[in-house]
Structure formats: structure tokens, C-alpha cells
Design an enzyme around this catalytic site. Structure first.
Site, PDB file in Angstrom:
ATOM      1  N   GLN A  89      -9.971  29.187  17.402  1.00 58.18           N
ATOM      2  CA  GLN A  89     -10.583  29.139  18.734  1.00 58.18           C
ATOM      3  C   GLN A  89      -9.550  29.398  19.826  1.00 58.18           C
ATOM      4  OE1 GLN A  89     -12.468  25.283  18.717  1.00 58.18           O
ATOM      5  NE2 GLN A  89     -13.913  25.842  17.092  1.00 58.18           N
ATOM      6  N   GLU A 117      -7.410  25.434   3.337  1.00 57.28           N
ATOM      7  CA  GLU A 117      -6.448  24.554   2.655  1.00 57.28           C
ATOM      8  C   GLU A 117      -7.122  23.617   1.656  1.00 57.28           C
ATOM      9  OE1 GLU A 117      -7.144  22.413   6.719  1.00 57.28           O
ATOM     10  OE2 GLU A 117      -7.229  24.440   5.900  1.00 57.28           O
ATOM     11  N   HIS A 131     -11.687  25.798   6.777  1.00 52.30           N
ATOM     12  CA  HIS A 131     -10.431  25.162   6.332  1.00 52.30           C
ATOM     13  C   HIS A 131     -10.089  25.610   4.907  1.00 52.30           C
ATOM     14  CE1 HIS A 131      -9.786  22.226   9.625  1.00 52.30           C
ATOM     15  NE2 HIS A 131     -11.097  22.344   9.771  1.00 52.30           N
ATOM     16  N   LYS A 161      10.016  -9.628  -9.449  1.00 54.91           N
ATOM     17  CA  LYS A 161       9.172 -10.767  -9.072  1.00 54.91           C
ATOM     18  C   LYS A 161       7.924 -10.356  -8.281  1.00 54.91           C
ATOM     19  CE  LYS A 161      10.307 -14.432 -10.050  1.00 54.91           C
ATOM     20  NZ  LYS A 161      10.021 -15.134 -11.318  1.00 54.91           N
ATOM     21  N   SER A 165       0.854  -1.189   0.000  1.00 53.50           N
ATOM     22  CA  SER A 165       0.000   0.000   0.000  1.00 53.50           C
ATOM     23  C   SER A 165       0.895   1.246   0.000  1.00 53.50           C
ATOM     24  CB  SER A 165      -0.911  -0.006   1.227  1.00 53.50           C
ATOM     25  OG  SER A 165      -0.138  -0.057   2.402  1.00 53.50           O
ATOM     26  N   GLU A 173     -10.353   4.787  -8.655  1.00 58.11           N
ATOM     27  CA  GLU A 173      -9.225   4.159  -7.949  1.00 58.11           C
ATOM     28  C   GLU A 173      -9.767   3.256  -6.843  1.00 58.11           C
ATOM     29  OE1 GLU A 173      -5.912   5.427  -4.604  1.00 58.11           O
ATOM     30  OE2 GLU A 173      -6.908   7.015  -5.736  1.00 58.11           O
ATOM     31  N   CYS A 200      -9.440  26.753  12.237  1.00 61.17           N
ATOM     32  CA  CYS A 200     -10.391  25.952  13.010  1.00 61.17           C
ATOM     33  C   CYS A 200     -10.054  26.017  14.510  1.00 61.17           C
ATOM     34  CB  CYS A 200     -10.431  24.520  12.471  1.00 61.17           C
ATOM     35  SG  CYS A 200     -11.904  23.600  12.979  1.00 61.17           S
ATOM     36  N   ASP A 220      -7.104  11.237  -0.728  1.00 58.12           N
ATOM     37  CA  ASP A 220      -6.798  11.218  -2.165  1.00 58.12           C
ATOM     38  C   ASP A 220      -7.681  12.191  -2.945  1.00 58.12           C
ATOM     39  OD1 ASP A 220      -4.584   9.539  -2.498  1.00 58.12           O
ATOM     40  OD2 ASP A 220      -5.823   7.740  -2.325  1.00 58.12           O
ATOM     41  N   LEU A 262      -1.975   9.619  -6.402  1.00 60.97           N
ATOM     42  CA  LEU A 262      -1.206  10.591  -7.200  1.00 60.97           C
ATOM     43  C   LEU A 262      -1.176  10.176  -8.667  1.00 60.97           C
ATOM     44  CD1 LEU A 262       1.821  11.531  -4.938  1.00 60.97           C
ATOM     45  CD2 LEU A 262       0.098  13.077  -5.860  1.00 60.97           C
TER      46      LEU A 262
END
Length: 534
Positions: A387, A510, A508, A192, A17, A143, A383, A75, A23
Site C-alpha cells: 500500500q 511468508e 503474506h 533444582k 516461559s 502443546e 501488505c 508457534d 520448537l
């Protein structure tokens, strides 16, 4: 597209994994979209959680939030950053969601007394969701999470096998990403494991058209020949995905090898060459930085970069916009509690306190905010970061020494409290304030100047909000409430006057930043940080 028939690309991974399937999928999508093809994307996650919202960031990385309020796999962040797509809850589903739907339908008697089984009932539900995700697109890039050979992924492999049979084999392309490991002891790359992975895939009824070989070094011709021969894939359909110093080089690297051209050939699509000038500019700025900018990221998941994936990328976008090299300095907020902010932040040019949950490490974050405020160091809070900036200001400027948050389950002045309908003990999954909400920015504020418009929409993921009971006292003491949600009158952004850059937001930002179009707040934050100490 010359061929009006809808096309599908399914991407699987083998050997291990975390090879970078997301990507690879995002890079392929990026190139196809830049060829003028209408694309959509889908991530199928084999885990049984309904969504990643209840999973620890150290377990699964960050939770990406869509405009329509879905908590999804990280992702999807790559998919949005590499393309012009705005994804939705249809762009990600899990085994948990599939089984939930199948069981609900069984309880409602929808299966007319039949025995409910993985085939056809679970596979039919997976196929239904694939069709749904392909709406309004010429090509769907899907995916499958995990690794071929996992028990969890078997229903998905069977579903896409059936799917190709249903829509016509000529309309579906299977891409398999494999690891080619380097063995130090032998001093060579080994094919292999990749061969065994393809063998496993073929035993489940899938025959890859394209193989992408993931490696930390250039793969010699003899290995590529072996992969082609033993995996029964033409040599020109075997590609490399090598370690690169920036993920934004991956699409151009694939393009240089002709991967996008090969995909359009196999699927019988006529299209123009991709327009990649914006990606080339990003890569040029990355390769030719004028200087470095050091940003202190103060959090409690600092040991795992995946926990703050979108945040890290948005900071890089801000740096790339000014042709700077970002040097992120991850600072554990609990270390600040032990050693002091001056010891750990004296070497950075800006401080960012990201979102998060729970009380652990919050006093260290508050100390970092105080340090940035008092030393006129650029500060950006997101966020929980906003606060805590409110709490720091209340304690040290407004004289409310007991200022705290209801989340921390302590007495004192709850300047931050649970939103209406939110509690500490309620159901956790998908129950927060999620997705895109309106924000109205204050005329004359720095935040409005940065955005260049009064009304904005940004994505949220939180249970707590600033307590409006204390807002007047904060304003009397000089805190500027620069953004509000007009519908619920919630504090969305704050700032401080006479400070080079002190801005914090409840949302957020971003999630909406892109490499070739940095989010304006990140861009301005980096610009001011670059000036600090000069």
C-alpha cells in the site's frame, strides 16, 4: 503404524516461559512425520483473549494466519515450517474460546439447569477440542502454552490428565520441558528449578514420561542423573535441548540423541527411521554459506524480532536456497524520518517493508521505498508495504502529491481505502479479510515468471485495499498491476519494469515458506539482492 490406536503427545513447560516448547513440539513432529506417521498438531493457549489478533506484536509476537482464516499463535508457524502440515482453526484454541463456548451453551440451556463449573464443563470442552484436532492423524502433538504453576494453565493440565484416563494411559505420552540455568556466581548448572517444576506437575496429577532439559551449554552427566532420580524418570528418557545457532538444527539434534526412537518405543509404535535428507541439506547450506546478503527490514517493531517471526524465517529460507548467510538489518522507520533513507540504507543490498497497522513511521517507510526504487535496489513490499509502495509511486511518479491511505485519517487522495464491510471503528477481533484467497497473475509479468503459474492462492490479513478508482492513472504512469483477485477485482501484486526487483503484494507469502522449500518470491528477492552493487 503397527498399533492402530490413536496416540497423543502432550508437551508442557516449566521454570520459565519462552523456553522453546513450540520448537520442541515442531521438531518432534518433524521427526515422527519423516518416519511415515500421520501427525497433527495443536496449540492450547491459556490466555483469555479469544485469539491473538487483537494483541500487540510487542506483547505476543506475530499473529500467524491459517488457510481457513484463523488468527493463531506464532508457534503454528513453526509447526508448518517443520512439517508438511497445513493447519486450520482447529489447530489452536484459547481459554477465551473455551469459555465463550461454555457460556453460549449455558445461555442456550444445554446444561439442563446444572451448575456450570470448570470441572466437568470447561475440561469437557477442552477435551472435545483435543479430539477434534486429532482427526485424520495417528498421533496428535499438543502443546500447552505458559508455564506449569500458572493459574491459567490449571484447567488444561486437569483436562489432559482426564484425557489420558479416558483414552488409556498407554496411548498418551507426557513431555515436560524444563530450564537448567547456569549460575555465574557458582560457576555451575542448577537442576533444582527443574526438580521443583516436575514436583509441581506431579502435584497436579501429571507424571512426565520424557523430560527435555533446556540449557545454554552442555549438561554434565551428574545433572542428568539428578533429574532422572529426583523426577522419577528413567535416565534414557532425559534429553537435552541446547542453544543452537539455527532452529533448523533442533530436529537433527533430537534425532542424534534418539528422542524420536524413544517416543515410538514408549507409545508402542513400529516405524522406519526418519528420512532427514532435506533437513540435512538445510543445515549444510546454513553451515557452509558462500557469502553474506544484507537485507534492510524497515518497520516499527524492529526492537522485537518475534513481531516478524514468519518474515524473518522466510528471508532465511530464501538465503538458504542460494547457500547464502542472511544478515538482517532492522531499521526503525521513524529513524529514517529523522536521518534520511540514504544514511540508514546505503549499506544494505535489498529493502523489505513488511505489514503493519497505523500511521506511525509510515513516512519513513515511504522514504525507504523511494530510495530503493530510485537506486534500483531490490525492493519487496508486503501488505502495508504494498500500500505504501502505491502511495510513493502516486506521489512521486503520478503527480498525486496528496496521495495517502484512509487508515491515516487524513484528507487528500485515498489511493488505499477500507474494503467493503471494513471500518476503522468496527469490532476488531477476527473481522479482517483473513485466510487464503485466489490471485490471478498477469501474463508476461515478473511475478508470474517467479511463481511459474497463473493462478495462485495466498494468505491475507488486512482491512484496506488499493482504490480501483486510481488504478488506470497508476498504470498509465508505468506501474504494472501484476496480480488481481478475480472474484472481487482487488489489486494483489504490483511491480515496476526496468528495475532489478521491485515487487509488492497485498498478501503474506511468508506464511507459506519452508526451510527446505523457500517461497519463490523470497528466493528471487534474495537472489537479486545478492547481485546488488556487484
Amino acid at each position: 503404524m503397527a498399533n492402530s490406536q490413536k496416540k497423543y503427545i502432550f508437551i508442557t513447560g516449566g521454570v520459565a516461559s519462552s523456553l522453546g516448547k513450540g520448537l520442541a513440539a515442531a521438531s518432534i513432529a518433524s521427526l515422527l512425520e519423516r518416519r511415515g506417521i500421520r501427525i497433527n498438531m495443536l496449540k492450547m493457549d491459556p490466555y483469555i483473549n479469544v485469539d491473538p489478533g487483537t494483541m500487540s506484536p510487542t506483547q505476543h509476537g506475530e499473529v500467524f494466519v491459517t488457510d481457513d482464516g484463523a488468527e493463531t499463535d506464532l508457534d503454528l508457524g513453526h509447526y508448518e515450517r517443520f512439517t508438511s502440515l497445513t493447519l486450520s482453526k482447529q489447530s489452536n484454541f484459547t481459554t477465551g474460546q473455551v469459555y465463550l463456548k461454555v457460556i453460549e451453551q449455558e445461555r442456550e440451556g444445554k446444561y439442563l439447569g446444572k451448575t456450570v463449573q470448570v470441572v466437568p464443563h470447561v475440561t469437557d470442552e477442552i477435551k472435545r477440542r483435543i479430539h477434534l484436532a486429532a482427526d485424520d492423524a495417528d498421533i496428535l502433538i499438543g502443546e500447552i502454552g505458559g508455564t506449569i504453576g500458572d493459574i491459567e494453565s490449571l484447567p488444561y493440565v486437569e483436562s489432559i490428565r482426564q484425557f489420558a484416563h479416558d483414552v488409556g494411559q498407554e496411548n498418551v505420552l507426557f513431555v515436560h520441558l524444563v530450564l537448567i540455568p547456569y549460575l555465574d556466581a557458582a560457576g555451575e548448572l542448577k537442576s533444582k528449578p527443574a526438580q521443583h517444576s516436575v514436583k509441581e506437575l506431579r502435584s497436579q496429577g501429571l507424571f512426565p514420561h520424557v523430560i527435555i532439559c533446556r540449557s545454554d551449554r552442555e549438561i554434565e552427566e551428574s545433572i542428568m542423573d539428578k533429574i532422572s532420580l529426583f523426577c522419577n524418570v528413567p535416565k534414557e528418557n532425559v534429553f537435552q535441548s541446547l542453544d543452537l545457532d539455527s532452529i533448523y538444527k533442533v530436529p537433527l539434534n533430537f534425532h542424534a540423541q534418539g528422542l524420536d526412537e524413544k517416543i515410538t518405543q514408549i507409545l508402542g509404535i513400529w516405524s522406519s527411521s526418519p528420512k532427514v535428507a532435506d533437513l540435512e541439506k538445510v543445515v549444510y547450506n546454513f553451515n557452509n554459506p558462500l557469502r553474506e546478503v544484507k537485507i534492510g527490514i524497515v518497520g516499527k517493531y524492529t526492537e522485537l524480532v518475534e513481531s516478524y517471526k514468519s518474515l524473518d524465517e522466510a528471508l532465511k529460507h530464501g538465503a538458504l536456497a542460494h547457500q547464502l548467510k542472511l544478515v538482517p538489518v532492522y531499521v526503525d522507520s521513524e529513524e529514517i524520518e529523522k536521518k534520511g533513507a540514504d544514511k540508514l540504507l546505503s549499506d544494505v543490498q535489498g529493502v523489505l517493508v513488511p505489514g503493519g497497522f497505523g500511521q506511525r513511521g509510515t513516512e519513513g517507510k515511504i522514504a525507504a521505498i523511494k530510495y530503493a526504487r530510485e537506486n534500483k535496489m531490490p525492493f519487496f513490499g508486503i501488505c502495508l508495504g504494498m500500500q505504501l509502495a502505491i502511495i510513493e509511486y502516486a506521489r512521486n511518479i503520478c503527480g498525486l502529491s496528496e496521495a495517502t491511505s484512509e487508515e491515516f485519517n487524513t484528507g487528500g487522495d485515498h489511493l488505499v481505502h477500507y474494503m467493503e464491510g471494513q471500518t476503522r471503528d468496527g469490532a476488531k477481533g477476527g473481522s479482517m479479510r483473513l485466510g487464503s484467497y485466489d490471485c490471478e497473475l498477469l501474463e508476461g509479468s515478473r511475478t508470474k515468471e517467479i511463481y511459474g503459474q497463473k493462478n495462485i492462492q495466498e494468505r491475507h490479513r488486512h482491512r484496506l485495499e488499493v482504490n480501483n478508482f486510481y488504478v488506470e492513472k497508476l498504470k498509465e504512469n508505468g506501474l504494472i498491476i501484476s496480480g488481481r483477485n478475480p472474484e472481487l477485482d482487488l489489486v494483489e501484486t504490483i511491480e515496476i519494469k526496468d528495475h532489478p526487483f521491485f515487487i509488492a503484494c497485498q498478501y503474506h507469502p511468508e506464511f507459506k515458506s519452508r526451510p527446505y522449500a523457500a517461497h519463490p518470491i523470497f528466493s528471487e528477492f534474495i537472489k537479486e539482492a545478492d547481485k546488488y552493487g556487484k
